[in-house]
Design a protein around this motif. Structure first.
Motif, PDB file in Angstrom:
ATOM      1  N   GLU A 214       0.861  -1.188   0.000  1.00 40.13           N
ATOM      2  CA  GLU A 214       0.000   0.000   0.000  1.00 40.13           C
ATOM      3  C   GLU A 214       0.892   1.232   0.000  1.00 40.13           C
ATOM      4  N   TYR A 215       0.874   1.972  -1.089  1.00 36.74           N
ATOM      5  CA  TYR A 215       1.774   3.111  -1.244  1.00 36.74           C
ATOM      6  C   TYR A 215       1.044   4.454  -1.296  1.00 36.74           C
ATOM      7  N   ARG A 216      -0.275   4.423  -1.228  1.00 42.60           N
ATOM      8  CA  ARG A 216      -1.040   5.671  -1.266  1.00 42.60           C
ATOM      9  C   ARG A 216      -0.910   6.416   0.057  1.00 42.60           C
ATOM     10  N   VAL A 217      -1.221   7.702  -0.011  1.00 41.82           N
ATOM     11  CA  VAL A 217      -1.215   8.535   1.183  1.00 41.82           C
ATOM     12  C   VAL A 217      -2.572   9.236   1.258  1.00 41.82           C
ATOM     13  N   ALA A 218      -3.096   9.390   2.453  1.00 47.26           N
ATOM     14  CA  ALA A 218      -4.443   9.940   2.624  1.00 47.26           C
ATOM     15  C   ALA A 218      -4.542  11.413   2.255  1.00 47.26           C
TER      16      ALA A 218
ATOM     17  N   VAL B  25      -1.112  20.249  10.850  1.00 49.12           N
ATOM     18  CA  VAL B  25      -0.969  18.934  10.231  1.00 49.12           C
ATOM     19  C   VAL B  25       0.406  18.374  10.548  1.00 49.12           C
ATOM     20  N   LEU B  26       0.406  17.131  11.054  1.00 47.98           N
ATOM     21  CA  LEU B  26       1.630  16.387  11.316  1.00 47.98           C
ATOM     22  C   LEU B  26       1.701  15.254  10.314  1.00 47.98           C
ATOM     23  N   VAL B  27       2.817  15.132   9.626  1.00 44.56           N
ATOM     24  CA  VAL B  27       2.983  14.085   8.615  1.00 44.56           C
ATOM     25  C   VAL B  27       4.145  13.194   9.037  1.00 44.56           C
ATOM     26  N   GLN B  28       3.909  11.889   9.023  1.00 44.74           N
ATOM     27  CA  GLN B  28       4.975  10.956   9.325  1.00 44.74           C
ATOM     28  C   GLN B  28       6.015  10.983   8.208  1.00 44.74           C
ATOM     29  N   HIS B  29       7.279  10.945   8.573  1.00 53.63           N
ATOM     30  CA  HIS B  29       8.392  10.926   7.622  1.00 53.63           C
ATOM     31  C   HIS B  29       8.146   9.881   6.525  1.00 53.63           C
ATOM     32  N   ASP B  30       8.262  10.322   5.288  1.00 53.82           N
ATOM     33  CA  ASP B  30       8.106   9.484   4.090  1.00 53.82           C
ATOM     34  C   ASP B  30       6.677   8.954   3.882  1.00 53.82           C
ATOM     35  N   ALA B  31       5.685   9.541   4.538  1.00 52.87           N
ATOM     36  CA  ALA B  31       4.299   9.081   4.350  1.00 52.87           C
ATOM     37  C   ALA B  31       3.868   9.179   2.893  1.00 52.87           C
ATOM     38  N   GLY B  32       4.334  10.181   2.176  1.00 51.81           N
ATOM     39  CA  GLY B  32       3.929  10.370   0.788  1.00 51.81           C
ATOM     40  C   GLY B  32       4.898   9.835  -0.238  1.00 51.81           C
ATOM     41  N   LYS B  33       6.008   9.271   0.209  1.00 51.57           N
ATOM     42  CA  LYS B  33       7.059   8.830  -0.703  1.00 51.57           C
ATOM     43  C   LYS B  33       6.553   7.853  -1.765  1.00 51.57           C
TER      44      LYS B  33
ATOM     45  N   VAL C 212      -5.384   5.907   4.586  1.00 55.27           N
ATOM     46  CA  VAL C 212      -6.036   5.295   3.425  1.00 55.27           C
ATOM     47  C   VAL C 212      -6.706   3.993   3.846  1.00 55.27           C
ATOM     48  N   LYS C 213      -5.982   3.158   4.564  1.00 55.16           N
ATOM     49  CA  LYS C 213      -6.483   1.843   4.962  1.00 55.16           C
ATOM     50  C   LYS C 213      -6.945   1.850   6.416  1.00 55.16           C
ATOM     51  N   GLU C 214      -7.572   0.751   6.804  1.00 52.90           N
ATOM     52  CA  GLU C 214      -8.078   0.610   8.165  1.00 52.90           C
ATOM     53  C   GLU C 214      -6.935   0.578   9.182  1.00 52.90           C
ATOM     54  N   ILE C 215      -7.312   0.741  10.434  1.00 52.39           N
ATOM     55  CA  ILE C 215      -6.361   0.630  11.538  1.00 52.39           C
ATOM     56  C   ILE C 215      -6.058  -0.850  11.745  1.00 52.39           C
ATOM     57  N   PHE C 216      -4.791  -1.186  11.868  1.00 55.86           N
ATOM     58  CA  PHE C 216      -4.367  -2.571  12.074  1.00 55.86           C
ATOM     59  C   PHE C 216      -4.102  -2.826  13.554  1.00 55.86           C
ATOM     60  N   PRO C 217      -4.138  -4.106  13.984  1.00 54.86           N
ATOM     61  CA  PRO C 217      -3.989  -4.413  15.416  1.00 54.86           C
ATOM     62  C   PRO C 217      -2.787  -3.762  16.089  1.00 54.86           C
TER      63      PRO C 217
ATOM     64  N   ILE D  34      -9.751  10.480  16.941  1.00 54.73           N
ATOM     65  CA  ILE D  34     -10.653  10.260  15.809  1.00 54.73           C
ATOM     66  C   ILE D  34      -9.853   9.619  14.687  1.00 54.73           C
ATOM     67  N   VAL D  35     -10.446   8.629  14.020  1.00 52.59           N
ATOM     68  CA  VAL D  35      -9.812   8.001  12.863  1.00 52.59           C
ATOM     69  C   VAL D  35     -10.644   8.322  11.640  1.00 52.59           C
ATOM     70  N   PHE D  36      -9.990   8.860  10.607  1.00 59.82           N
ATOM     71  CA  PHE D  36     -10.638   9.106   9.320  1.00 59.82           C
ATOM     72  C   PHE D  36      -9.909   8.248   8.311  1.00 59.82           C
ATOM     73  N   THR D  37     -10.621   7.260   7.768  1.00 57.68           N
ATOM     74  CA  THR D  37     -10.014   6.345   6.814  1.00 57.68           C
ATOM     75  C   THR D  37     -11.008   6.025   5.711  1.00 57.68           C
ATOM     76  N   TYR D  38     -10.479   5.632   4.593  1.00 60.62           N
ATOM     77  CA  TYR D  38     -11.318   5.267   3.450  1.00 60.62           C
ATOM     78  C   TYR D  38     -11.637   3.788   3.538  1.00 60.62           C
ATOM     79  N   LEU D  39     -12.872   3.461   3.835  1.00 55.85           N
ATOM     80  CA  LEU D  39     -13.290   2.060   3.900  1.00 55.85           C
ATOM     81  C   LEU D  39     -13.779   1.624   2.530  1.00 55.85           C
ATOM     82  N   HIS D  40     -13.281   0.514   2.080  1.00 48.36           N
ATOM     83  CA  HIS D  40     -13.635   0.022   0.736  1.00 48.36           C
ATOM     84  C   HIS D  40     -14.613  -1.132   0.844  1.00 48.36           C
TER      85      HIS D  40
END
Length: 96
Positions: A13-17, A33-41, A74-79, A90-96
């Motif tokens: 998964e290489y997309r960024v929200a 806005v806080l962006v994790q290092h390389d989130a958009g790479k 982009v994706k759901e929260i993982f365990p 709050i979690v904002f994610t794209y559910l498919h």
């Protein structure tokens, strides 16, 4: 509100929200806005582009999770990410 943009951890998964243009719009409306290092790479966006759009780049996902009010993914929260969810987050994610 402090919004965190995270690097996706799902395999292949290489997309960024939020792209830099989105970050610029969010910041223009008074949010941080806080962006994790390389989130958009993986999507072709550099940390420098996010900084130019008004974001602060943090090195780790944990830093973003601890400081943000809303997580933008982009994706759901993982365990392995469940530990960062609290009653006031709050979690904002794209559910498919």
């Amino acid at each position: 509100m402090v919004i965190g943009v995270l690097k996706e951890i799902k395999a292949n998964e290489y997309r960024v929200a939020a792209i830099p243009a989105t970050v610029r719009e969010i910041c223009a409306r008074g949010h941080k806005v806080l962006v994790q290092h390389d989130a958009g790479k993986g999507s072709g966006y550099s940390d420098e582009e996010y900084i130019a759009a008004g974001a602060t780049v943090l090195q780790t996902a944990e830093e973003v999770y601890r400081q943000a009010d809303l997580f933008y993914k982009v994706k759901e929260i993982f365990p392995e990410e469940f530990q960062y969810l609290a009653g006031d987050k709050i979690v904002f994610t794209y559910l498919h």
